[in-house]
Design a protein around this motif. Structure first.
Motif, PDB file in Angstrom:
ATOM      1  N   THR A   1      -5.483   5.638  -0.001  1.00 56.48           N
ATOM      2  CA  THR A   1      -5.071   4.685   0.210  1.00 56.48           C
ATOM      3  C   THR A   1      -4.921   4.041  -1.155  1.00 56.48           C
ATOM      4  OG1 THR A   1      -4.826   4.911   2.615  1.00 56.48           O
ATOM      5  CG2 THR A   1      -4.168   2.828   1.591  1.00 56.48           C
TER       6      THR A   1
ATOM      7  N   THR B   1      -2.628   8.447  -6.944  1.00 62.23           N
ATOM      8  CA  THR B   1      -2.389   7.864  -5.917  1.00 62.23           C
ATOM      9  C   THR B   1      -1.784   6.781  -6.484  1.00 62.23           C
ATOM     10  OG1 THR B   1      -4.073   8.543  -4.278  1.00 62.23           O
ATOM     11  CG2 THR B   1      -3.284   6.903  -3.930  1.00 62.23           C
TER      12      THR B   1
ATOM     13  N   GLN C   1       0.192   6.409   0.674  1.00 61.82           N
ATOM     14  CA  GLN C   1      -0.990   6.683   0.740  1.00 61.82           C
ATOM     15  C   GLN C   1      -0.755   8.005   0.203  1.00 61.82           C
ATOM     16  OE1 GLN C   1      -1.493   7.561   4.581  1.00 61.82           O
ATOM     17  NE2 GLN C   1      -3.285   5.855   4.873  1.00 61.82           N
TER      18      GLN C   1
ATOM     19  N   THR D   1      -3.808   0.523  -2.583  1.00 57.60           N
ATOM     20  CA  THR D   1      -3.295  -0.756  -2.659  1.00 57.60           C
ATOM     21  C   THR D   1      -2.986  -1.996  -3.988  1.00 57.60           C
ATOM     22  OG1 THR D   1      -4.577  -0.985  -0.186  1.00 57.60           O
ATOM     23  CG2 THR D   1      -4.113  -3.938  -1.277  1.00 57.60           C
TER      24      THR D   1
ATOM     25  N   TYR E   1      -8.192   0.953  -4.299  1.00 57.92           N
ATOM     26  CA  TYR E   1      -8.068   2.282  -3.805  1.00 57.92           C
ATOM     27  C   TYR E   1      -9.264   2.649  -2.806  1.00 57.92           C
ATOM     28  CZ  TYR E   1     -10.530   4.914  -6.782  1.00 57.92           C
ATOM     29  OH  TYR E   1     -12.776   5.093  -7.087  1.00 57.92           O
TER      30      TYR E   1
ATOM     31  N   THR F   1       0.616  -1.274   0.027  1.00 56.53           N
ATOM     32  CA  THR F   1       0.178  -0.503  -0.218  1.00 56.53           C
ATOM     33  C   THR F   1       1.240   0.941  -0.262  1.00 56.53           C
ATOM     34  OG1 THR F   1      -0.522   0.515   1.932  1.00 56.53           O
ATOM     35  CG2 THR F   1      -1.879  -1.340   1.163  1.00 56.53           C
TER      36      THR F   1
END
Length: 133
Positions: free
Chosen positions: A83, A46, A12, A85, A98, A10
């Motif tokens: 976040t 992200t 952020q 992943t 996310y 992960t």
């Protein structure tokens, strides 16, 4: 391409909602809250953070999919924590889930997909004369 990550990794990204991020079309504000289209941009940014670390100098990421389930509002001045992943990492393909939250409040969930390709291959794909009819 560097193999730096594995499924489940992960990262952020934090974003403070600005006036330019609200739901507005052609200069008219529809809702004074974080727009779904701004959410799409920031969700993709992200998960692009993985690509930026994985790509070689002669490579770039290209988006292949984006889904959004917009669950609740975020207001101007609030900080959204995204976040991302990794859910699939196969060859040059990266798929991430996310979620976006303001504090404990869930704003959105979804998925992004990207492929890492050689820059010259991407350039060839984008040349008009080489596009399929």
């Amino acid at each position: 391409m560097k193999n730096l990550f594995k499924i489940g990794d992960t990262l952020q990204y934090r974003k403070v909602v600005a006036a330019a991020d609200v739901a507005a079309f052609h200069g008219e504000v529809v809702h004074p809250v974080y727009a779904t289209f701004a959410l799409a941009r920031d969700a993709e940014w992200t998960t692009r953070q993985f690509v930026l670390q994985m790509r070689d100098e002669d490579e770039e990421g290209i988006g292949t999919e984006l889904s959004i389930r917009h669950k609740g509002p975020a207001f101007e001045g609030e900080e959204i924590v995204f976040t991302g992943t990794i859910s699939l990492l196969q060859g040059n393909e990266l798929v991430c889930t996310y979620e976006a939250r303001v504090g404990s409040r869930l704003i959105a969930t979804g998925e992004t997909g990207q492929k890492i390709l050689k820059r010259d291959k991407i350039a060839a794909l984008f040349r008009k004369e080489e596009r399929p009819a």
